[in-house]
Write a protein that holds these residues in place. Structure first.
Motif, PDB file in Angstrom:
ATOM      1  N   ALA A   4       8.772  -9.448  -2.968  1.00  0.00           N
ATOM      2  CA  ALA A   4       8.900  -7.998  -3.112  1.00  0.00           C
ATOM      3  C   ALA A   4       7.738  -7.520  -3.970  1.00  0.00           C
ATOM      4  CB  ALA A   4      10.227  -7.651  -3.769  1.00  0.00           C
ATOM      5  N   ARG A   5       7.349  -6.296  -3.769  1.00  0.00           N
ATOM      6  CA  ARG A   5       6.199  -5.815  -4.542  1.00  0.00           C
ATOM      7  C   ARG A   5       6.355  -4.317  -4.779  1.00  0.00           C
ATOM      8  NH1 ARG A   5       1.963  -8.466  -7.430  1.00  0.00           N
ATOM      9  NH2 ARG A   5       0.491  -6.824  -7.963  1.00  0.00           N
ATOM     10  N   ALA A   6       6.384  -3.929  -6.026  1.00  0.00           N
ATOM     11  CA  ALA A   6       6.447  -2.520  -6.377  1.00  0.00           C
ATOM     12  C   ALA A   6       5.050  -1.924  -6.394  1.00  0.00           C
ATOM     13  CB  ALA A   6       7.098  -2.358  -7.747  1.00  0.00           C
ATOM     14  N   LYS A   7       4.960  -0.624  -6.353  1.00  0.00           N
ATOM     15  CA  LYS A   7       3.668   0.031  -6.503  1.00  0.00           C
ATOM     16  C   LYS A   7       3.107  -0.278  -7.887  1.00  0.00           C
ATOM     17  CE  LYS A   7       4.769   3.836  -3.361  1.00  0.00           C
ATOM     18  NZ  LYS A   7       4.926   5.309  -3.219  1.00  0.00           N
ATOM     19  N   SER A   8       1.806  -0.317  -7.972  1.00  0.00           N
ATOM     20  CA  SER A   8       1.156  -0.735  -9.212  1.00  0.00           C
ATOM     21  C   SER A   8       1.525   0.131 -10.407  1.00  0.00           C
ATOM     22  CB  SER A   8      -0.366  -0.742  -9.035  1.00  0.00           C
ATOM     23  OG  SER A   8      -0.831   0.549  -8.674  1.00  0.00           O
ATOM     24  N   ALA A  13       8.341  -6.581 -10.168  1.00  0.00           N
ATOM     25  CA  ALA A  13       7.996  -7.564  -9.136  1.00  0.00           C
ATOM     26  C   ALA A  13       6.482  -7.687  -9.036  1.00  0.00           C
ATOM     27  CB  ALA A  13       8.581  -7.149  -7.790  1.00  0.00           C
ATOM     28  N   MET A  14       5.963  -8.849  -9.360  1.00  0.00           N
ATOM     29  CA  MET A  14       4.521  -9.057  -9.406  1.00  0.00           C
ATOM     30  C   MET A  14       4.074 -10.182  -8.485  1.00  0.00           C
ATOM     31  SD  MET A  14       3.783  -6.686 -11.546  1.00  0.00           S
ATOM     32  CE  MET A  14       2.087  -7.017 -11.986  1.00  0.00           C
ATOM     33  N   GLY A  15       4.873 -10.475  -7.457  1.00  0.00           N
ATOM     34  CA  GLY A  15       4.558 -11.593  -6.563  1.00  0.00           C
ATOM     35  C   GLY A  15       3.289 -11.366  -5.761  1.00  0.00           C
ATOM     36  N   ILE A  16       2.633 -12.470  -5.402  1.00  0.00           N
ATOM     37  CA  ILE A  16       1.407 -12.399  -4.605  1.00  0.00           C
ATOM     38  C   ILE A  16       1.471 -13.382  -3.439  1.00  0.00           C
ATOM     39  CG2 ILE A  16      -0.099 -11.446  -6.384  1.00  0.00           C
ATOM     40  CD1 ILE A  16      -0.962 -14.200  -7.158  1.00  0.00           C
ATOM     41  N   THR A  17       0.684 -13.111  -2.428  1.00  0.00           N
ATOM     42  CA  THR A  17       0.819 -13.811  -1.143  1.00  0.00           C
ATOM     43  C   THR A  17      -0.360 -14.707  -0.783  1.00  0.00           C
ATOM     44  OG1 THR A  17      -0.220 -12.020   0.113  1.00  0.00           O
ATOM     45  CG2 THR A  17       2.159 -11.854  -0.271  1.00  0.00           C
ATOM     46  N   GLY A  18      -1.296 -14.903  -1.699  1.00  0.00           N
ATOM     47  CA  GLY A  18      -2.459 -15.717  -1.353  1.00  0.00           C
ATOM     48  C   GLY A  18      -3.361 -15.058  -0.334  1.00  0.00           C
ATOM     49  N   GLY A  19      -3.396 -13.716  -0.340  1.00  0.00           N
ATOM     50  CA  GLY A  19      -4.242 -12.987   0.598  1.00  0.00           C
ATOM     51  C   GLY A  19      -3.600 -12.700   1.928  1.00  0.00           C
ATOM     52  N   ARG A  20      -2.385 -13.195   2.150  1.00  0.00           N
ATOM     53  CA  ARG A  20      -1.690 -12.909   3.406  1.00  0.00           C
ATOM     54  C   ARG A  20      -1.301 -11.434   3.452  1.00  0.00           C
ATOM     55  NH1 ARG A  20      -1.467 -17.934   2.109  1.00  0.00           N
ATOM     56  NH2 ARG A  20      -1.112 -19.589   3.636  1.00  0.00           N
ATOM     57  N   LYS A  21      -1.292 -10.887   4.644  1.00  0.00           N
ATOM     58  CA  LYS A  21      -1.077  -9.459   4.850  1.00  0.00           C
ATOM     59  C   LYS A  21       0.403  -9.097   4.705  1.00  0.00           C
ATOM     60  CE  LYS A  21      -2.691  -6.081   8.308  1.00  0.00           C
ATOM     61  NZ  LYS A  21      -3.389  -6.024   9.625  1.00  0.00           N
ATOM     62  N   GLY A  22       0.685  -8.036   3.937  1.00  0.00           N
ATOM     63  CA  GLY A  22       2.048  -7.540   3.835  1.00  0.00           C
ATOM     64  C   GLY A  22       2.852  -8.214   2.746  1.00  0.00           C
ATOM     65  N   TRP A  23       4.132  -7.810   2.684  1.00  0.00           N
ATOM     66  CA  TRP A  23       5.056  -8.280   1.658  1.00  0.00           C
ATOM     67  C   TRP A  23       6.407  -8.553   2.285  1.00  0.00           C
ATOM     68  CZ3 TRP A  23       2.061  -8.778  -2.537  1.00  0.00           C
ATOM     69  CH2 TRP A  23       0.965  -7.917  -2.666  1.00  0.00           C
ATOM     70  N   GLY A  81       2.284 -12.160   5.134  1.00  0.00           N
ATOM     71  CA  GLY A  81       2.729 -12.012   3.753  1.00  0.00           C
ATOM     72  C   GLY A  81       4.236 -11.953   3.618  1.00  0.00           C
ATOM     73  N   GLY A  82       4.919 -11.540   4.680  1.00  0.00           N
ATOM     74  CA  GLY A  82       6.378 -11.449   4.659  1.00  0.00           C
ATOM     75  C   GLY A  82       7.084 -12.690   5.133  1.00  0.00           C
ATOM     76  N   ILE A  83       6.415 -13.499   5.999  1.00  0.00           N
ATOM     77  CA  ILE A  83       7.096 -14.671   6.572  1.00  0.00           C
ATOM     78  C   ILE A  83       6.384 -15.991   6.283  1.00  0.00           C
ATOM     79  CG2 ILE A  83       8.188 -13.338   8.416  1.00  0.00           C
ATOM     80  CD1 ILE A  83       5.973 -14.396  10.308  1.00  0.00           C
ATOM     81  N   ASP A  90      12.499 -14.681  -2.275  1.00  0.00           N
ATOM     82  CA  ASP A  90      11.364 -13.767  -2.492  1.00  0.00           C
ATOM     83  C   ASP A  90      10.191 -14.438  -3.207  1.00  0.00           C
ATOM     84  OD1 ASP A  90      13.196 -11.970  -1.489  1.00  0.00           O
ATOM     85  OD2 ASP A  90      13.135 -10.591  -3.169  1.00  0.00           O
ATOM     86  N   TRP A  91      10.053 -15.734  -3.107  1.00  0.00           N
ATOM     87  CA  TRP A  91       8.975 -16.442  -3.798  1.00  0.00           C
ATOM     88  C   TRP A  91       7.705 -16.363  -2.959  1.00  0.00           C
ATOM     89  CZ3 TRP A  91      10.817 -20.111  -7.846  1.00  0.00           C
ATOM     90  CH2 TRP A  91       9.782 -20.662  -8.600  1.00  0.00           C
ATOM     91  N   GLY A  92       6.708 -15.660  -3.453  1.00  0.00           N
ATOM     92  CA  GLY A  92       5.470 -15.479  -2.712  1.00  0.00           C
ATOM     93  C   GLY A  92       4.664 -16.765  -2.579  1.00  0.00           C
ATOM     94  N   TRP A  93       3.836 -16.817  -1.545  1.00  0.00           N
ATOM     95  CA  TRP A  93       3.087 -18.047  -1.278  1.00  0.00           C
ATOM     96  C   TRP A  93       2.231 -18.456  -2.476  1.00  0.00           C
ATOM     97  CZ3 TRP A  93      -1.739 -20.150  -1.136  1.00  0.00           C
ATOM     98  CH2 TRP A  93      -1.876 -21.366  -0.470  1.00  0.00           C
ATOM     99  N   GLU A  94       1.635 -17.497  -3.174  1.00  0.00           N
ATOM    100  CA  GLU A  94       0.758 -17.837  -4.292  1.00  0.00           C
ATOM    101  C   GLU A  94       1.473 -17.814  -5.643  1.00  0.00           C
ATOM    102  OE1 GLU A  94      -3.723 -16.739  -5.967  1.00  0.00           O
ATOM    103  OE2 GLU A  94      -2.945 -15.663  -4.225  1.00  0.00           O
TER     104      GLU A  94
END
Length: 457
Positions: A253-257, A278-288, A295-297, A28-32
């Motif tokens: 993974a990303r919870a609601k704010s 869960a506070m991961g971010i995707t570098g602007g990629r769409k989704g989780w 953002g997911g793949i 679950d390690w986000g791109w950013e």
């Protein structure tokens, strides 16, 4: 006698030329979620070191938006849908309800077995999740071609998640002592829930709000353990002959704010904070996580191999997939693939060493998720059942292909501009590719892949 001495010398040279392979697969390690990718507060100096000393590939994708299918793709080099693995392995009733097996078949073509035959010592340390710890009669990792293992999310004893690097280092030391090339999966827990925090790491981020502090601390803990392994490669003087890759099984993974974080308990790894932190971010990629938007793949993929892979470079053109790892590693290791093996991936050796300047690939990539959302209710990120990427385009479709979206994934990697109305011929071509692929897939899992618990009613 002279002939045998020459033959022995040739074999010894061949063994020395085989690179060691260390594949670090996070969860679950986000791109950013890396300081080298611009995260505002997470610090990952050891992974950043890999990027500084290697090449950072921006177009890498895994084979699913969730963990078990992505992991199956890595070890088989095939799309997980070929094994009816469309979601994560859970307990038996959940697997049965979703039309899934209870584990990856042990007779599947497996990367580690191919490498064993090429003279490698093989090991797996960390998360398994090609079965589940709640399925006690599922095969152990040792039945899949590993000389040694320590794991969790598998049957049997659960290795403490934080001991992954310790066991990895011991295995590497033993392999070096035996003068054997090695292949190691280091599949770390972080940053999957539960978030297991430690005071030392929380103190590093003590000025952050609590949820950010929790998230940053678990990533920092993982980065330190990766650093321990990199230091061991240096100490053993084998870093130059060791290919190291860092990646993730899916996006964050990303919870609601406004979600509250609470304590939870996991039967494999113990107590910790839940997805509310869960506070991961995707570098602007769409989704989780759990979707097949980028953002997911689209996840980190950093490669270091001193003298072979360029240092301090960023590759934004080579589309590499998780299914490519098996043929790539086998080519580097001199491992022969069986004549009847049909990989879905391609060897990416030329891309790794900087000789591939192409933005396209000869084989399409496919994704399948267990969603059944009618066209009239499409919304958000988790409606997609099928996706295909071929040449410059990526198409996402719902379960009956009645709704779809089309993106120029080369020029629009953030998937902002849906082109289905302007590129109708391209869309129809990709829809046909999905239909042809569907015809190849099994309608249900088969073989020795079911727990005896299914017989209990």
């Amino acid at each position: 006698m002279k002939y045998f001495l020459l033959l022995f010398s040739f074999m010894a040279i061949q063994a020395a030329d085989k690179p060691n392979i260390l594949f670090i697969f996070s969860d679950d390690w986000g791109w950013e979620d890396l300081s080298c990718h611009g995260h505002p507060y997470v610090k990952t100096p050891n992974i950043d070191r890999l990027a500084k000393e290697g090449t950072d590939f921006y177009r890498f994708t895994v084979a699913s938006g969730v963990c078990s299918p992505s992991r199956a793709a890595v070890v088989t080099g095939q799309f997980p849908a070929r094994y009816s693995i469309d979601g994560h392995f859970a307990w038996v009733p959940s697997n049965a309800k979703r039309g899934m097996p209870d584990w990856l078949p042990t007779n599947a073509p497996l990367l580690q077995r191919f490498l064993q035959k090429a003279g490698y010592r093989t090991a797996h340390f960390g998360k398994w999740h090609l079965a589940n710890n709640m399925i006690p009669d599922s095969p152990l990792p040792s039945e899949y071609g590993y000389d040694e293992y320590g794991a969790f999310n598998c049957a049997g004893e659960q290795m403490p998640y934080h001991e992954d690097s310790m066991h990895c280092i011991k295995f590497i030391e033993k392999s070096v002592a035996e003068k054997k090339p090695f292949f190691v999966n280091l599949w770390i827990h972080e940053p999957h829930t539960p978030f297991h925090t430690q005071p030392k790491y929380e103190w590093r981020f003590r000025d952050l709000p609590e949820k950010d502090r929790i998230y940053a601390s678990v990533l920092s803990h993982a980065d330190d353990r990766i650093g321990d392994v990199l230091d061991a490669l240096d100490r053993l003087k084998i870093a130059d002959n060791t290919l190291v890759i860092f990646s993730s099984d899916n996006g964050p993974a990303r919870a609601k704010s406004d979600s509250q974080h609470r304590l939870m308990y996991d039967t494999a790894t113990g107590a910790g904070w839940d997805v509310g932190a869960a506070m991961g971010i995707t570098g602007g990629r769409k989704g989780w996580k759990a979707c097949v938007y980028e953002g997911g793949i689209g996840v980190p993929f950093i490669v270091r191999w001193p003298g072979k892979v360029a240092a301090g470079k960023i590759n934004k053109v080579s589309p590499i997939s998780a299914v490519d790892l098996l043929p790539t590693f086998c080519e580097l290791a001199g491992a022969k693939l069986p004549a009847d093996y049909k990989p879905d991936g391609l060897s990416q050796v030329q891309a790794l060493i900087g000789k591939d300047k192409e933005t396209t690939r000869t084989k399409p990539l496919f994704w399948k998720m267990p969603n059944k959302v009618p066209a009239s209710k499409v919304g958000g990120f988790h409606w997609v059942t099928y996706a295909v990427m071929h040449e410059d385009f990526k198409l996402l479709a719902n379960h009956d292909l009645q709704y779809f979206e089309l993106y120029d994934i080369v020029n629009d990697p953030m998937e902002k501009n849906d082109l289905k109305e302007n590129k109708t011929e391209v869309a129809q071509k990709l829809l046909k590719q999905i239909k042809d692929w569907q015809a190849e897939l099994p309608t249900e899992p088969t073989g020795d892949v079911f727990s005896s618990l299914r017989e209990i009613k």
